[in-house]
Design a protein around this motif. Structure first.
Motif, PDB file in Angstrom:
ATOM      1  N   ALA A  27     -12.480 -86.626 -15.609  1.00  0.00           N
ATOM      2  CA  ALA A  27     -11.267 -86.116 -16.238  1.00  0.00           C
ATOM      3  C   ALA A  27     -10.817 -87.023 -17.379  1.00  0.00           C
ATOM      4  O   ALA A  27     -10.412 -86.543 -18.451  1.00  0.00           O
ATOM      5  CB  ALA A  27     -10.155 -85.992 -15.198  1.00  0.00           C
ATOM      6  N   LEU A  28     -10.901 -88.344 -17.172  1.00  0.00           N
ATOM      7  CA  LEU A  28     -10.507 -89.281 -18.222  1.00  0.00           C
ATOM      8  C   LEU A  28     -11.436 -89.195 -19.426  1.00  0.00           C
ATOM      9  O   LEU A  28     -10.978 -89.204 -20.579  1.00  0.00           O
ATOM     10  CB  LEU A  28     -10.504 -90.708 -17.659  1.00  0.00           C
ATOM     11  N   VAL A  29     -12.722 -89.110 -19.188  1.00  0.00           N
ATOM     12  CA  VAL A  29     -13.688 -88.981 -20.288  1.00  0.00           C
ATOM     13  C   VAL A  29     -13.441 -87.680 -21.050  1.00  0.00           C
ATOM     14  O   VAL A  29     -13.430 -87.656 -22.294  1.00  0.00           O
ATOM     15  CB  VAL A  29     -15.128 -89.041 -19.756  1.00  0.00           C
ATOM     16  N   ALA A  30     -13.220 -86.594 -20.321  1.00  0.00           N
ATOM     17  CA  ALA A  30     -12.975 -85.305 -20.964  1.00  0.00           C
ATOM     18  C   ALA A  30     -11.702 -85.342 -21.807  1.00  0.00           C
ATOM     19  O   ALA A  30     -11.601 -84.668 -22.840  1.00  0.00           O
ATOM     20  CB  ALA A  30     -12.873 -84.203 -19.906  1.00  0.00           C
ATOM     21  N   ARG A 191      -4.395 -82.194 -14.731  1.00  0.00           N
ATOM     22  CA  ARG A 191      -3.204 -82.871 -15.249  1.00  0.00           C
ATOM     23  C   ARG A 191      -3.562 -84.273 -15.749  1.00  0.00           C
ATOM     24  O   ARG A 191      -3.057 -84.726 -16.792  1.00  0.00           O
ATOM     25  CB  ARG A 191      -2.138 -82.957 -14.159  1.00  0.00           C
ATOM     26  N   ILE A 192      -4.426 -84.970 -15.045  1.00  0.00           N
ATOM     27  CA  ILE A 192      -4.865 -86.291 -15.492  1.00  0.00           C
ATOM     28  C   ILE A 192      -5.613 -86.183 -16.819  1.00  0.00           C
ATOM     29  O   ILE A 192      -5.424 -87.004 -17.723  1.00  0.00           O
ATOM     30  CB  ILE A 192      -5.746 -86.958 -14.410  1.00  0.00           C
ATOM     31  N   GLU A 193      -6.445 -85.164 -16.954  1.00  0.00           N
ATOM     32  CA  GLU A 193      -7.140 -84.951 -18.233  1.00  0.00           C
ATOM     33  C   GLU A 193      -6.147 -84.728 -19.363  1.00  0.00           C
ATOM     34  O   GLU A 193      -6.322 -85.232 -20.478  1.00  0.00           O
ATOM     35  CB  GLU A 193      -8.094 -83.760 -18.125  1.00  0.00           C
ATOM     36  N   LYS A 194      -5.082 -83.987 -19.086  1.00  0.00           N
ATOM     37  CA  LYS A 194      -4.055 -83.734 -20.105  1.00  0.00           C
ATOM     38  C   LYS A 194      -3.338 -85.033 -20.485  1.00  0.00           C
ATOM     39  O   LYS A 194      -3.097 -85.297 -21.677  1.00  0.00           O
ATOM     40  CB  LYS A 194      -3.049 -82.707 -19.601  1.00  0.00           C
ATOM     41  N   LEU A 195      -2.995 -85.846 -19.489  1.00  0.00           N
ATOM     42  CA  LEU A 195      -2.364 -87.134 -19.777  1.00  0.00           C
ATOM     43  C   LEU A 195      -3.287 -88.028 -20.593  1.00  0.00           C
ATOM     44  O   LEU A 195      -2.848 -88.748 -21.503  1.00  0.00           O
ATOM     45  CB  LEU A 195      -1.974 -87.828 -18.473  1.00  0.00           C
ATOM     46  N   ALA A 196      -4.583 -87.982 -20.284  1.00  0.00           N
ATOM     47  CA  ALA A 196      -5.561 -88.770 -21.041  1.00  0.00           C
ATOM     48  C   ALA A 196      -5.629 -88.311 -22.490  1.00  0.00           C
ATOM     49  O   ALA A 196      -5.679 -89.130 -23.416  1.00  0.00           O
ATOM     50  CB  ALA A 196      -6.927 -88.677 -20.383  1.00  0.00           C
ATOM     51  N   ALA A 197      -5.623 -86.991 -22.693  1.00  0.00           N
ATOM     52  CA  ALA A 197      -5.673 -86.449 -24.056  1.00  0.00           C
ATOM     53  C   ALA A 197      -4.445 -86.867 -24.866  1.00  0.00           C
ATOM     54  O   ALA A 197      -4.550 -87.185 -26.054  1.00  0.00           O
ATOM     55  CB  ALA A 197      -5.807 -84.928 -23.998  1.00  0.00           C
ATOM     56  N   GLU A 198      -3.302 -86.880 -24.212  1.00  0.00           N
ATOM     57  CA  GLU A 198      -2.078 -87.304 -24.894  1.00  0.00           C
ATOM     58  C   GLU A 198      -2.156 -88.792 -25.229  1.00  0.00           C
ATOM     59  O   GLU A 198      -1.764 -89.215 -26.327  1.00  0.00           O
ATOM     60  CB  GLU A 198      -0.868 -87.020 -24.010  1.00  0.00           C
ATOM     61  N   ALA A 199      -2.659 -89.585 -24.304  1.00  0.00           N
ATOM     62  CA  ALA A 199      -2.763 -91.032 -24.535  1.00  0.00           C
ATOM     63  C   ALA A 199      -3.767 -91.346 -25.641  1.00  0.00           C
ATOM     64  O   ALA A 199      -3.579 -92.292 -26.406  1.00  0.00           O
ATOM     65  CB  ALA A 199      -3.173 -91.729 -23.238  1.00  0.00           C
ATOM     66  N   ALA A 200      -4.825 -90.562 -25.724  1.00  0.00           N
ATOM     67  CA  ALA A 200      -5.864 -90.798 -26.728  1.00  0.00           C
ATOM     68  C   ALA A 200      -5.329 -90.610 -28.146  1.00  0.00           C
ATOM     69  O   ALA A 200      -5.946 -91.080 -29.115  1.00  0.00           O
ATOM     70  CB  ALA A 200      -7.051 -89.874 -26.485  1.00  0.00           C
ATOM     71  N   CYS A 201      -4.188 -89.951 -28.274  1.00  0.00           N
ATOM     72  CA  CYS A 201      -3.604 -89.692 -29.593  1.00  0.00           C
ATOM     73  C   CYS A 201      -2.488 -90.668 -29.962  1.00  0.00           C
ATOM     74  O   CYS A 201      -1.798 -90.468 -30.967  1.00  0.00           O
ATOM     75  CB  CYS A 201      -3.050 -88.262 -29.637  1.00  0.00           C
TER      76      CYS A 201
END
Length: 206
Positions: A27-30, A191-201
């Motif tokens: 999820a984090l990688v995605a 939800r973790i993937e979504k949080l990761a995507a937000e953090a990546a930005c």
């Protein structure tokens, strides 16, 4: 490339159940955060590192809360690709230096940072970031220590992360908000993937 340049946010993860490690890492990688720090705070931590290293090739998994030379040996044996410590002792630094993988020794003061810099270390963890002076402290360090870069961890949130990332001497930040325990326990990986995507930005330009 430096570990500090791979991602704006390094998720700092406490794993209670090794069975969650692989879906969490995927999820984090995605979501765009391939660098994952598994803290050595639970009995499941080393097995979590082992599973991610074996089953999620796109993840760069490392071990955090590394405190002793034995921790270094165990983390490497599990497949950790980098090491992070909350502080630094001479014996721990020697083990990290000889590990052959990237490492971020922990510092909280100018003296500690200078001591490591004298030994050729130029990339460090700043911990506990908010309690130790936060953005203003790191900004002050950039003058006398222009060749040292940090990964601040401890009290970092989506709200204050951009201020840290805007500093010239900050390469990335470490944070636990991307993988909250309640989501891990619920298996809410979307939800973790979504949080990761937000953090990546979150990265901003200095």
């Amino acid at each position: 490339m430096s570990l500090l340049d791979l991602t704006p946010v390094v998720p700092v993860v406490v794993i209670e159940d090794a069975g969650t490690a692989v879906p969490l890492a995927r999820a984090l990688v995605a979501g765009g955060l391939p660098v994952i720090e598994i803290t050595l705070r639970t009995p499941a931590a080393l097995e979590a590192v082992r599973r991610i290293a074996a089953e999620v090739p796109d993840a760069v998994v490392g071990a955090g809360t590394v405190r002793t030379a034995d921790d270094v040996t165990a983390a490497l044996g599990a497949g950790a690709r980098f090491l992070v410590s909350p502080g630094t002792t001479p014996s721990l630094l020697a083990a990290m230096v000889s590990s052959g993988v990237p490492y971020l020794p922990g510092v909280a003061t100018a003296t500690e940072a200078m001591t490591l810099a004298e030994q050729g270390v130029r990339e460090m963890k700043f911990f506990p970031a908010e309690s130790a002076g936060g953005v203003s402290y790191l900004k002050a360090l950039s003058g006398p220590l222009p060749d040292v870069r940090f990964c601040p961890t401890g009290g970092i949130t989506p709200a204050n992360a951009p201020s840290y990332l805007a500093l010239a001497n900050v390469g990335c930040v470490g944070g636990s908000w991307v993988t909250p325990a309640v989501l891990l326990a619920a298996g809410d990986y979307p939800r973790i993937e979504k949080l990761a995507a937000e953090a990546a930005c979150l990265r901003t330009s200095p």
